[in-house]
Design a protein around this motif. Sequence first.
Motif, PDB file in Angstrom:
ATOM      1  N   MET A  43     -17.768  32.235   8.311  1.00 21.89           N
ATOM      2  CA  MET A  43     -17.109  31.660   9.474  1.00 21.89           C
ATOM      3  C   MET A  43     -15.606  31.843   9.324  1.00 21.89           C
ATOM      4  O   MET A  43     -15.032  31.544   8.274  1.00 21.89           O
ATOM      5  N   LEU A  44     -14.971  32.327  10.391  1.00 23.15           N
ATOM      6  CA  LEU A  44     -13.546  32.655  10.379  1.00 23.15           C
ATOM      7  C   LEU A  44     -12.797  31.695  11.301  1.00 23.15           C
ATOM      8  O   LEU A  44     -13.127  31.576  12.478  1.00 23.15           O
ATOM      9  N   LEU A  45     -11.773  31.022  10.749  1.00 25.84           N
ATOM     10  CA  LEU A  45     -11.041  29.996  11.479  1.00 25.84           C
ATOM     11  C   LEU A  45      -9.566  30.378  11.550  1.00 25.84           C
ATOM     12  O   LEU A  45      -8.893  30.501  10.524  1.00 25.84           O
ATOM     13  N   HIS A  46      -9.055  30.555  12.756  1.00 25.76           N
ATOM     14  CA  HIS A  46      -7.684  31.020  12.971  1.00 25.76           C
ATOM     15  C   HIS A  46      -6.679  29.896  12.786  1.00 25.76           C
ATOM     16  O   HIS A  46      -7.029  28.717  12.607  1.00 25.76           O
ATOM     17  N   GLY A  47      -5.400  30.235  12.886  1.00 27.52           N
ATOM     18  CA  GLY A  47      -4.320  29.259  12.761  1.00 27.52           C
ATOM     19  C   GLY A  47      -3.910  28.676  14.094  1.00 27.52           C
ATOM     20  O   GLY A  47      -4.496  28.970  15.148  1.00 27.52           O
ATOM     21  N   ALA A  48      -2.881  27.838  14.057  1.00 21.99           N
ATOM     22  CA  ALA A  48      -2.417  27.133  15.256  1.00 21.99           C
ATOM     23  C   ALA A  48      -1.890  28.102  16.301  1.00 21.99           C
ATOM     24  O   ALA A  48      -1.199  29.075  15.992  1.00 21.99           O
ATOM     25  N   VAL A  49      -2.232  27.823  17.561  1.00 20.09           N
ATOM     26  CA  VAL A  49      -1.767  28.585  18.729  1.00 20.09           C
ATOM     27  C   VAL A  49      -2.116  30.067  18.581  1.00 20.09           C
ATOM     28  O   VAL A  49      -1.342  30.953  18.922  1.00 20.09           O
ATOM     29  N   GLN A  50      -3.301  30.327  18.047  1.00 21.87           N
ATOM     30  CA  GLN A  50      -3.869  31.667  17.975  1.00 21.87           C
ATOM     31  C   GLN A  50      -5.276  31.596  18.559  1.00 21.87           C
ATOM     32  O   GLN A  50      -5.673  30.574  19.115  1.00 21.87           O
ATOM     33  N   THR A  51      -6.024  32.668  18.457  1.00 22.38           N
ATOM     34  CA  THR A  51      -7.427  32.671  18.870  1.00 22.38           C
ATOM     35  C   THR A  51      -8.235  33.474  17.860  1.00 22.38           C
ATOM     36  O   THR A  51      -7.687  34.059  16.918  1.00 22.38           O
ATOM     37  N   ARG A  52      -9.537  33.520  18.086  1.00 24.67           N
ATOM     38  CA  ARG A  52     -10.424  34.256  17.179  1.00 24.67           C
ATOM     39  C   ARG A  52     -10.115  35.749  17.148  1.00 24.67           C
ATOM     40  O   ARG A  52     -10.564  36.457  16.245  1.00 24.67           O
TER      41      ARG A  52
END
Length: 267
Positions: free
Chosen positions: A1-10
């Motif tokens: 599972m891949l989790l992006h950072g703030a104010v980003q998207t997948r």
Amino acid sequence: MLLHGAVQTRTIWQDQFEALAGTRRLVAVDLRGHGETMLGSRRMSVEQMAADALAILDALQIRQAAICGVSLGGMVALELAERTPDRIASLILANTPTSLTSTRWLRSLVDRVDPQDLLPFAFRLFGRKRAARLGLALASRLVGPHWVGTTARRHFIDGFARMSPKAIVATYRAIVEARPVDAASIRCPILLIEGNADATSVNAQMDELGAQTPHARIETMPAGHVASLDDPAAFNRLLLRFLDRHDPPCVRTAAAIWSSPADPGRP
């Protein structure tokens, strides 16, 4: 599972999908309030985003997963590992602070300049896109010119332009309010990826986390705050080497999914 950072998207994980597709089942998530996932009615927090991610694993009937997160996504991954250790096979954390305000000078700054007050004012004065550019320019002067690379900069500015102001403010409030996890409770293998041009406070917290967890390995690569975007090839080499060493057999299937919570806006 891949989790992006703030104010980003997948979409920040495109290079990782290309590198891993066909060897593992991949789930890339738009966190609450980001991308195609609605903000919903519940108060946004790192704990809530971890609950959202866990709900996705449940909906997909995934018993155990390796979790890879960058920055805010790494904070969510740590919360998952503390809350449900039996569901987490391993952690890959890039550019991940354990708590934004555990550093004394940063805590003092946040107490004086609350993002909840500053951001709406900046958006009204400059517009979201210009406010993002000004914020990145200021951060580059404070942290260093390579803190945000060209690709990461584009994702940040696009995120500020597309996200609702309410979701942006809620996201940074969640980061400010996040508590450190109990590092001693995390027993799974951990890969910590630092950028040599990232903020010293972030790398110091990652070093401390590495010292407190029994199965952590720290790697430093030439990158700023979003290492996976600054040098995807180097990041993927570290990621693949770690996964090959620590994957449980159930993780390796030839499937890929771009996913958001099924009912993200429901309380």
